[in-house]
Scaffold this active site. Structure first.
Site, PDB file in Angstrom:
ATOM      1  N   MET A   1      -9.456  45.522  -3.382  1.00  0.00           N
ATOM      2  CA  MET A   1      -9.057  44.186  -4.128  1.00  0.00           C
ATOM      3  C   MET A   1      -8.109  43.554  -3.190  1.00  0.00           C
ATOM      4  O   MET A   1      -7.021  43.387  -3.692  1.00  0.00           O
ATOM      5  CB  MET A   1      -8.778  44.574  -5.294  1.00  0.00           C
ATOM      6  CG  MET A   1      -8.199  43.293  -6.171  1.00  0.00           C
ATOM      7  SD  MET A   1      -9.860  42.269  -6.562  1.00  0.00           S
ATOM      8  CE  MET A   1      -9.079  40.790  -6.127  1.00  0.00           C
ATOM      9  N   PRO A   2      -8.287  43.159  -1.810  1.00  0.00           N
ATOM     10  CA  PRO A   2      -7.299  42.520  -1.031  1.00  0.00           C
ATOM     11  C   PRO A   2      -7.384  41.027  -1.427  1.00  0.00           C
ATOM     12  O   PRO A   2      -8.405  40.559  -1.838  1.00  0.00           O
ATOM     13  CB  PRO A   2      -7.916  42.740   0.397  1.00  0.00           C
ATOM     14  CG  PRO A   2      -8.641  43.844   0.378  1.00  0.00           C
ATOM     15  CD  PRO A   2      -9.213  43.915  -1.102  1.00  0.00           C
ATOM     16  N   LEU A   3      -6.270  40.709  -1.184  1.00  0.00           N
ATOM     17  CA  LEU A   3      -5.848  39.077  -1.471  1.00  0.00           C
ATOM     18  C   LEU A   3      -5.414  38.679   0.231  1.00  0.00           C
ATOM     19  O   LEU A   3      -4.476  39.093   0.409  1.00  0.00           O
ATOM     20  CB  LEU A   3      -5.129  38.587  -2.453  1.00  0.00           C
ATOM     21  CG  LEU A   3      -4.810  37.261  -2.793  1.00  0.00           C
ATOM     22  CD1 LEU A   3      -5.861  36.458  -3.238  1.00  0.00           C
ATOM     23  CD2 LEU A   3      -3.536  37.022  -3.465  1.00  0.00           C
ATOM     24  N   VAL A  34     -13.835  48.067   1.198  1.00  0.00           N
ATOM     25  CA  VAL A  34     -13.742  47.143   0.134  1.00  0.00           C
ATOM     26  C   VAL A  34     -15.095  46.820  -0.308  1.00  0.00           C
ATOM     27  O   VAL A  34     -15.999  46.791   0.198  1.00  0.00           O
ATOM     28  CB  VAL A  34     -12.846  45.808   0.407  1.00  0.00           C
ATOM     29  CG1 VAL A  34     -11.572  46.046   0.753  1.00  0.00           C
ATOM     30  CG2 VAL A  34     -13.732  45.052   1.266  1.00  0.00           C
ATOM     31  N   THR A  71      -2.426  41.382   0.736  1.00  0.00           N
ATOM     32  CA  THR A  71      -1.909  41.946  -0.430  1.00  0.00           C
ATOM     33  C   THR A  71      -2.925  42.947  -0.696  1.00  0.00           C
ATOM     34  O   THR A  71      -4.112  42.660  -1.116  1.00  0.00           O
ATOM     35  CB  THR A  71      -1.527  41.090  -1.412  1.00  0.00           C
ATOM     36  OG1 THR A  71      -0.631  40.150  -0.988  1.00  0.00           O
ATOM     37  CG2 THR A  71      -0.710  42.068  -2.550  1.00  0.00           C
TER      38      THR A  71
END
Length: 125
Positions: A1-3, A34, A71
């Site tokens: 769940m990278p931002l 991911v 993030t």
């Protein structure tokens, strides 16, 4: 769940920006595993007066510099991050053609309980 958030100088065509998104997504899939369609990315473009960089740490940068903030869950290992840094530089070099010296990446770790991806829920706690 990278931002992911990318900051860069204004003026690159849409195809260049889309290639950045595609290369970053590919790097995340290959190195962090991911999930498919886990694409949460933004780009902010800045005019010359609002974008500054230097040659610190022995790196000669140019106006093609991109700052990339990622993030991720705080469960990622140091080795995974090291592999991700390398793969991002490789893929951005291939498409859209950014020199490795112009790829500046920072990863911020966030505990799973700090994420809400919709509906006001704490999906990963």
């Amino acid at each position: 769940m990278p931002l992911i958030h990318i900051s860069m100088r204004a003026g690159k065509p849409e195809a260049y920006r889309q290639a950045m998104f595609d290369s970053l997504y590919r790097a995340l899939r290959e190195t962090l595993g991911v999930p498919e369609d886990d694409q949460f990315m933004t780009i902010s473009e800045h005019d010359a007066a609002n974008f500054r960089y230097g040659a610190a740490f022995g790196v000669t940068r140019s106006d093609d510099l991109v700052y990339i903030g990622i993030t991720v869950f705080n469960t990622r290992t140091g080795e995974q991050k090291k592999t991700l840094f390398k793969r991002i530089a490789e893929l951005l070099g291939e498409n859209p053609g950014i020199r490795p010296e112009n790829v500046f990446v920072v990863i911020a770790d966030a505990a799973k309980e700090n994420w809400s991806v919709g509906h006001g829920l704490q999906q990963f706690a």
